[in-house]
Structure formats: C-alpha cells, structure tokens
Design a protein around this motif. Structure first.
Motif, PDB file in Angstrom:
ATOM      1  N   TYR B  27     -34.412  89.452   6.789  1.00  0.00           N
ATOM      2  CA  TYR B  27     -34.999  90.693   7.300  1.00  0.00           C
ATOM      3  C   TYR B  27     -34.068  91.868   7.039  1.00  0.00           C
ATOM      4  CZ  TYR B  27     -38.923  88.549   9.824  1.00  0.00           C
ATOM      5  OH  TYR B  27     -40.085  87.907  10.151  1.00  0.00           O
ATOM      6  N   HIS B  28     -34.646  92.989   6.666  1.00  0.00           N
ATOM      7  CA  HIS B  28     -33.909  94.230   6.461  1.00  0.00           C
ATOM      8  C   HIS B  28     -33.461  94.774   7.816  1.00  0.00           C
ATOM      9  CE1 HIS B  28     -33.164  98.431   5.332  1.00  0.00           C
ATOM     10  NE2 HIS B  28     -33.064  98.009   4.091  1.00  0.00           N
ATOM     11  N   PRO B  29     -32.285  95.401   7.897  1.00  0.00           N
ATOM     12  CA  PRO B  29     -31.844  95.976   9.182  1.00  0.00           C
ATOM     13  C   PRO B  29     -32.873  96.910   9.808  1.00  0.00           C
ATOM     14  CG  PRO B  29     -30.063  96.064   7.568  1.00  0.00           C
ATOM     15  CD  PRO B  29     -31.261  95.544   6.845  1.00  0.00           C
ATOM     16  N   ASP B  30     -33.662  97.588   8.965  1.00  0.00           N
ATOM     17  CA  ASP B  30     -34.647  98.543   9.485  1.00  0.00           C
ATOM     18  C   ASP B  30     -36.069  97.996   9.461  1.00  0.00           C
ATOM     19  OD1 ASP B  30     -32.608 100.416   9.867  1.00  0.00           O
ATOM     20  OD2 ASP B  30     -32.787 101.115   7.794  1.00  0.00           O
ATOM     21  N   THR B  41     -42.462  97.282  16.404  1.00  0.00           N
ATOM     22  CA  THR B  41     -41.074  97.126  16.836  1.00  0.00           C
ATOM     23  C   THR B  41     -40.191  97.384  15.632  1.00  0.00           C
ATOM     24  OG1 THR B  41     -41.746  95.427  18.421  1.00  0.00           O
ATOM     25  CG2 THR B  41     -39.406  95.531  17.879  1.00  0.00           C
ATOM     26  N   ALA B  42     -39.193  98.253  15.772  1.00  0.00           N
ATOM     27  CA  ALA B  42     -38.348  98.633  14.639  1.00  0.00           C
ATOM     28  C   ALA B  42     -36.934  98.118  14.825  1.00  0.00           C
ATOM     29  CB  ALA B  42     -38.350 100.151  14.471  1.00  0.00           C
ATOM     30  N   GLY B  43     -36.358  97.572  13.747  1.00  0.00           N
ATOM     31  CA  GLY B  43     -34.967  97.139  13.756  1.00  0.00           C
ATOM     32  C   GLY B  43     -34.857  95.627  13.848  1.00  0.00           C
ATOM     33  N   GLN B  44     -33.918  95.078  13.080  1.00  0.00           N
ATOM     34  CA  GLN B  44     -33.775  93.622  12.981  1.00  0.00           C
ATOM     35  C   GLN B  44     -33.491  92.979  14.344  1.00  0.00           C
ATOM     36  OE1 GLN B  44     -30.593  92.533  10.368  1.00  0.00           O
ATOM     37  NE2 GLN B  44     -31.430  90.510   9.914  1.00  0.00           N
ATOM     38  N   ASP B 105     -35.814  95.226  -2.295  1.00  0.00           N
ATOM     39  CA  ASP B 105     -34.434  94.819  -2.586  1.00  0.00           C
ATOM     40  C   ASP B 105     -34.136  93.448  -1.957  1.00  0.00           C
ATOM     41  OD1 ASP B 105     -34.120  97.207  -3.915  1.00  0.00           O
ATOM     42  OD2 ASP B 105     -33.257  98.243  -2.197  1.00  0.00           O
ATOM     43  N   ASP B 106     -35.058  92.512  -2.113  1.00  0.00           N
ATOM     44  CA  ASP B 106     -34.894  91.118  -1.664  1.00  0.00           C
ATOM     45  C   ASP B 106     -34.922  90.929  -0.147  1.00  0.00           C
ATOM     46  OD1 ASP B 106     -34.671  90.543  -4.322  1.00  0.00           O
ATOM     47  OD2 ASP B 106     -32.495  90.301  -4.291  1.00  0.00           O
ATOM     48  N   ARG B 107     -35.163  92.008   0.604  1.00  0.00           N
ATOM     49  CA  ARG B 107     -35.245  91.875   2.053  1.00  0.00           C
ATOM     50  C   ARG B 107     -36.660  92.217   2.534  1.00  0.00           C
ATOM     51  NH1 ARG B 107     -30.392  91.521   4.985  1.00  0.00           N
ATOM     52  NH2 ARG B 107     -28.829  90.706   3.552  1.00  0.00           N
ATOM     53  N   ILE B 108     -37.061  91.613   3.655  1.00  0.00           N
ATOM     54  CA  ILE B 108     -38.372  91.912   4.244  1.00  0.00           C
ATOM     55  C   ILE B 108     -38.242  93.180   5.085  1.00  0.00           C
ATOM     56  CG2 ILE B 108     -40.135  91.098   5.852  1.00  0.00           C
ATOM     57  CD1 ILE B 108     -39.383  88.222   4.845  1.00  0.00           C
ATOM     58  N   THR B 109     -39.015  94.194   4.723  1.00  0.00           N
ATOM     59  CA  THR B 109     -38.919  95.497   5.391  1.00  0.00           C
ATOM     60  C   THR B 109     -40.068  95.723   6.381  1.00  0.00           C
ATOM     61  OG1 THR B 109     -40.147  96.553   3.602  1.00  0.00           O
ATOM     62  CG2 THR B 109     -37.734  96.577   3.445  1.00  0.00           C
ATOM     63  N   ARG B 110     -41.126  94.923   6.282  1.00  0.00           N
ATOM     64  CA  ARG B 110     -42.273  95.105   7.189  1.00  0.00           C
ATOM     65  C   ARG B 110     -43.017  93.779   7.312  1.00  0.00           C
ATOM     66  NH1 ARG B 110     -45.212  99.601   8.938  1.00  0.00           N
ATOM     67  NH2 ARG B 110     -47.402  99.201   9.449  1.00  0.00           N
ATOM     68  N   GLU B 111     -43.436  93.477   8.532  1.00  0.00           N
ATOM     69  CA  GLU B 111     -44.292  92.304   8.752  1.00  0.00           C
ATOM     70  C   GLU B 111     -45.448  92.747   9.639  1.00  0.00           C
ATOM     71  OE1 GLU B 111     -41.949  89.295  10.760  1.00  0.00           O
ATOM     72  OE2 GLU B 111     -41.730  90.509  12.564  1.00  0.00           O
TER      73      GLU B 111
END
Lengths: 119, 119
Positions: B27-30, B41-44, B105-111
C-alpha cells in the motif's frame, strides 16, 4: 427504483442469458462502455453493436453471474463467468471478468470491464 | 514491476491469508480506501487500523480470492469470499465482495470495496 432493484434485475436477466435485453432496456442512451484495455465506446447502439460482434465470434453455452455488490449510492459490481467456445479456436473455455456499473435515474450510464490476463 | 506482477502477488498473498502483509508492503503511504457506503479513509496507517478493527470483531476462518482482472494500465479487480464468524452473532457466514485497486509506481494508491446487500 433503488440501485438495489436495478442491480438485482441486471443479475437476474444476465443469469437467464438475457444480456441483450439488459442492454436494450437498462442502458442509458449515452452509456459509456470501457473495455479491459481502456478503450471507450459511447452510445447505446454502438455498445450493443460491440457486444453483437463479440457474440458473433463466440458460441455462448452459458454464463453465471455473482453479485450484485454495492459501493456508494450509484455503483455496483458483478463477477461474470462465461462458458464459451471461441469460433476461431473451437476450444471451450471459461472467461471470468468483473464488471463495474454506474447507475443514474434507473439507467446504467457507465460500465467498466476487468478481464483476466489472458485477453 | 508490471501491474500484472503486482496484482498476482496481491492475490497470492491474500489467498495465504497475508492481508496485513499486503497492506504493510504494497500500500502507498497516501492510499485512499473507499468502503461500500462511500466512506473514504486516507493514509496507510488509518487504513490498516480500519482492517484491524474489522479483524478484531470477526473470527476469520479463511478467504478465497478470484482474479486478478485488469482494466487499463493501472487498475485491477478481485472477487473475495471471506469465511468468517462475526463475534457479535457467532454465526458462520461467507462474505462476498469485489475490490477494485489502482496501482501507481508498484504501490496500491486506492481501493474501492463493493459489498453484497446485507452489509
């Protein structure tokens, strides 16, 4: 009509193989259809024609739809499993996909298809 | 890494029950997490805490993930079936849902979660 009613009708008709009836009766005239590669098709008639082209090159033995699943006030998702034989190969396969649908005024205004990696 | 690689790793780890490892490493930090009712909900860390609260009130016997399915260059979807017993009821049930994920960039930014009508 609630989105629950729209979505349940969608799933029921698809499970009966009535996908083209769904497109003719439940799709908005200005629907946008987003294919797995991101290509967009706009308008009810062009979207139906796109499905007609797919149906013409596949023998469809059946389909099973899981869902509907809901997010927010106007979106639902389903999981499709199509039992088909592509005429090009003659080899019977199961095509799985997820569809995400947006509903406005009881009509589907947007569909977005997610396909497995083999297409 | 391709989105196919990211998504397959996601499914493999979830099928092993390693959902929290997914959240911590993929998961992306943001990241923004959208619940079925549309709540964001925002933020890892807050997103992980949301899942911890869910895990605390359910006994999770297992999960099965279908997919991944792809749309465009940066989105994939999966179908989850969770075998759980909510501690509040003690009644074992299967919770089905669809998750749609955006990768950058290889991270999940939204679910975005789509739930069945019973939640």
């Amino acid at each position: 009509m609630s989105i629950q009613t729209v979505a349940k009708q969608f799933v029921e008709m698809c499970n009966q193989g009535k996908n083209f009836d769904v497109m003719r009766t439940m799709y908005h005239p200005d629907i946008v259809s987003v294919e797995g590669d991101g290509t967009e098709t706009a308008g009810q008639t062009p979207v139906i024609q796109k499905s007609e082209r797919w149906a013409a090159v596949n023998t469809i033995h059946g389909e099973k739809v899981l869902g509907p699943y809901f997010n927010g006030p106007n979106q639902f998702a389903v999981h499709f499993a199509f039992d088909v034989t592509p005429k090009a190969t003659g080899k019977r396969i199961t095509l799985e996909e997820v569809g995400v649908y947006t509903v406005k005024d009881d009509r589907i205004t947007r569909e977005q298809f997610f396909y497995d990696g083999e297409r």
